[in-house]
Design an enzyme around this catalytic site. Structure first.
Site, PDB file in Angstrom:
ATOM      1  N   LEU A  78       0.961  -1.180   0.018  1.00  0.00           N
ATOM      2  CA  LEU A  78       0.038   0.011   0.075  1.00  0.00           C
ATOM      3  C   LEU A  78       0.913   1.244   0.131  1.00  0.00           C
ATOM      4  O   LEU A  78       2.042   1.392   0.458  1.00  0.00           O
ATOM      5  CB  LEU A  78      -1.056   0.073   1.192  1.00  0.00           C
ATOM      6  CG  LEU A  78      -2.139  -1.220   1.236  1.00  0.00           C
ATOM      7  CD1 LEU A  78      -2.756  -0.914   2.681  1.00  0.00           C
ATOM      8  CD2 LEU A  78      -2.977  -1.107   0.380  1.00  0.00           C
ATOM      9  N   ASP A  79       0.825   2.031  -0.737  1.00  0.00           N
ATOM     10  CA  ASP A  79       1.275   3.477  -0.811  1.00  0.00           C
ATOM     11  C   ASP A  79       1.329   4.017   0.498  1.00  0.00           C
ATOM     12  O   ASP A  79       0.393   3.834   1.572  1.00  0.00           O
ATOM     13  CB  ASP A  79       0.647   4.538  -1.710  1.00  0.00           C
ATOM     14  CG  ASP A  79       0.879   4.105  -3.127  1.00  0.00           C
ATOM     15  OD1 ASP A  79       1.757   3.423  -3.456  1.00  0.00           O
ATOM     16  OD2 ASP A  79       0.228   4.659  -3.999  1.00  0.00           O
ATOM     17  N   ARG A  80       2.523   4.524   0.822  1.00  0.00           N
ATOM     18  CA  ARG A  80       2.584   5.141   2.501  1.00  0.00           C
ATOM     19  C   ARG A  80       1.430   6.006   2.856  1.00  0.00           C
ATOM     20  O   ARG A  80       0.884   5.601   4.129  1.00  0.00           O
ATOM     21  CB  ARG A  80       3.940   5.913   2.365  1.00  0.00           C
ATOM     22  CG  ARG A  80       4.120   6.552   3.741  1.00  0.00           C
ATOM     23  CD  ARG A  80       5.452   7.176   3.739  1.00  0.00           C
ATOM     24  NE  ARG A  80       5.972   7.378   5.241  1.00  0.00           N
ATOM     25  CZ  ARG A  80       7.296   7.822   5.646  1.00  0.00           C
ATOM     26  NH1 ARG A  80       8.184   7.783   4.696  1.00  0.00           N
ATOM     27  NH2 ARG A  80       7.403   7.901   6.879  1.00  0.00           N
ATOM     28  N   HIS A  82       0.743   5.057  -6.653  1.00  0.00           N
ATOM     29  CA  HIS A  82      -0.123   6.110  -6.736  1.00  0.00           C
ATOM     30  C   HIS A  82      -0.968   5.886  -7.701  1.00  0.00           C
ATOM     31  O   HIS A  82      -1.742   6.890  -8.198  1.00  0.00           O
ATOM     32  CB  HIS A  82       0.758   7.376  -7.086  1.00  0.00           C
ATOM     33  CG  HIS A  82       1.640   7.808  -6.078  1.00  0.00           C
ATOM     34  ND1 HIS A  82       2.342   9.075  -5.989  1.00  0.00           N
ATOM     35  CD2 HIS A  82       2.361   7.116  -4.986  1.00  0.00           C
ATOM     36  CE1 HIS A  82       3.113   9.149  -5.128  1.00  0.00           C
ATOM     37  NE2 HIS A  82       2.928   7.978  -4.531  1.00  0.00           N
TER      38      HIS A  82
END
Length: 252
Positions: A69-71, A169
């Site tokens: 998962l993106d940060r 993203h």
């Protein structure tokens, strides 16, 4: 095992599912999925510490990263507790039989209430941003997602998104490209909003065939009880979870 008469320590993160092969938890927004050169806290390291503490394990503990998962994104995240499970789950990801459902709150909604977005994303690592292209360009990767507009509340729309590819993203950039940036996501063109916080993107469920039993497993994490999620009703979140997933598509 913990000492006799001593309760087991509480997990460091909310546990959604656990057995001998898998561990699913709620990832907090802002935490890395895995360690990088910054040395900042990451999920894999934290979960290794968690398992050592809860089960009083000596030596190294195995935690396999299955998906990222993106940060800035929080929500359901699945990990493997054995190398065999990691291998089988990674194959599910590669074969696109790993179901990932996200909820997003966006400024506005696409013209069609549901559909598929297909773009080509090129990442600028120096700026940590991706650019969106309608046609293939050098160094760009194909990005595909399906979306459904679940509800509208004023200027905001609750959108369910299923990823068919997993690009950095991806949801943020693709929705912004069709004029619907995520709430609080200034990097991709969201207008300023009072009380800004984590971008309004949440991993609400992951689904996969269990690596050992082969039974379909769906793991759910409800969005946080905070703006802008609280603008929507429980029925809206239930409607998103009721959308046909990969298991449903494969069984037809």
């Amino acid at each position: 095992m913990s000492g006799a008469g001593r309760p087991a320590p509480a997990p460091l993160l909310p546990v959604l599912y656990e057995d001998n092969h898998l561990l699913a938890v709620v990832k907090p927004p802002g935490m890395l999925s895995q360690a990088d050169e910054t040395g900042e806290p990451d999920m894999v390291t934290l979960l290794k510490e968690d398992l050592k503490m809860r089960y009083d394990k000596p030596g190294n503990v195995y935690v396999g990263l299955v998906h990222r998962l993106d940060r800035p994104v929080g929500g359901a995240m699945l990990f493997a507790k054995t190398s065999k499970a990691a291998s089988r789950l990674s194959e599910s990801v590669r074969s696109r039989s790993f179901d990932k459902l996200y909820l997003a709150v966006a400024h506005g909604a696409p013209a069609a209430l549901s559909g598929r977005l297909k773009h080509y994303l090129r990442k600028d690592a120096a700026r940590n941003v991706v650019t969106v292209h309608d046609k293939p360009v050098p160094d760009a990767k194909e990005a595909i997602l399906d979306y459904t507009v679940i509800a509208r509340k004023g200027p905001y729309a609750l959108i369910a998104v299923r990823l068919l590819t997993g690009r950095s993203h991806q949801i943020r950039a693709q929705l912004a490209a069709v004029g619907c940036p995520l709430v609080y996501d200034r990097k991709y063109g969201a207008p300023p909003v009072q009380g800004e916080q984590d971008i309004a993107l949440w991993s609400t469920s992951v689904g996969v065939a269990h690596p050992v039993s082969k039974e379909w497993l769906t793991i759910v994490a409800q969005p946080p009880a905070a703006e802008p999620w609280t603008r929507f009703e429980e029925e809206d979140f239930a409607a998103a979870l009721a959308l046909p997933g990969r298991e449903g598509r494969e069984s037809r």
